[in-house]
Design an enzyme around this catalytic site. Structure first.
Site: not given
Length: 281
Positions: A60, A30, A173, A35-36
């Protein structure tokens, strides 16, 4: 389509598979940015159906504060993903039900660089990504090169476990000033944001020195000093590694490494915000 439970996800995928459609998958935590969305664009270009997951994976995070402060912008994320076929947003108990006790571990590359500073991080990442691959039955998955070590670890366990999925790497990016896009960037103050592009600039300077034949250890030392002078600290690592194996390289730049490629990787804090980046040499 927003899906929060596994049964609905599997039912949806079953229909796509029966129709012979291919599935591209983009796993995220999220706080989406361009970039995503570039990964989503790549997935859309290569697959007939696209699934994006939004899941802040607790296993993580070795630092509870980092987990608590990780930006969560679900409503905004959903609005940005209006053109995908499914958004999978599971709860923690959906991914890790009572009694869950299995872990995917990639020992060869998980204990260095990020792994050395974030114990257990890659085990948690590899486990949840393996689960997501299984749940989505994706033909291909899309990862950004900014998280270079993560990308290599995903490639390794997919190969080792013979998982039926293609891993697609997508370029990092950057903002116009060179700063790699990251969800963490929004935690920087205006002053910190002005200083942050020095991370990429110093990487470029260090890479240039290595290409010109300067001893790698010396170039790395100068790079670390430049990061400190630019306001970064602590510097978790600034390392030169073979691109795929992540084996550290500290000798002079020679043709010995030409066939494997070299990569500079860095992790450094600015205003207590931990930033990472990497570039090819």
């Amino acid at each position: 389509m927003i899906i929060r439970d596994i049964a609905t996800l599997k039912q949806t995928i079953r229909g796509w598979k029966q129709a012979g459609e291919t599935i591209g998958f983009v796993p995220t935590m999220g706080a989406l940015h361009e970039g995503h969305l570039s990964l989503v664009t790549q997935a859309r270009a290569q697959a007939q159906r696209v699934i994006v997951s939004i899941f802040v994976n607790p296993t993580q995070f070795n630092n509870p504060t980092d987990l608590a402060t990780y930006p969560r912008t679900e409503a905004q994320d959903i609005a940005l993903l209006g053109h995908v076929d499914a958004i999978f947003i599971p709860a923690a108990e959906t991914m890790y039900p009572a009694g869950f006790s299995s872990t995917v571990r990639v020992s060869a590359m998980a204990g260095i660089l990020e792994g050395a500073h974030r114990p257990g991080h890659f085990d948690g990442m590899a486990t949840v990504v393996t689960k997501l691959f299984s749940l989505t039955e994706a033909d291909s998955a899309f990862f950004g090169e900014k998280d270079w070590q993560q990308l290599q670890i995903v490639r390794r366990f997919v190969q080792d476990l013979n998982l039926p999925i293609d891993i697609m790497a997508c370029p990092t990016l950057r903002e116009s000033d060179g700063l790699a896009l990251s969800s963490r960037n929004r935690r920087l103050s205006p002053e910190g944001r002005k200083s942050a592009p020095a991370l990429h600039a110093i990487l470029q300077q260090t890479a240039t020195a290595i290409r010109q034949g300067h001893p790698i250890a010396e170039a790395l030392d100068k790079g670390r000093a430049a990061l400190v002078a630019a306001g970064f600290g602590p510097i978790d690592y600034l390392a030169c590694c073979e691109a795929e194996s992540l084996t550290p390289v500290t000798t002079v730049f020679t043709t010995k490494h030409d066939n494997v490629g070299l990569r500079l990787l860095v992790a450094a804090a600015l205003e207590s915000v931990r930033l990472i980046d990497n570039i090819v040499i």
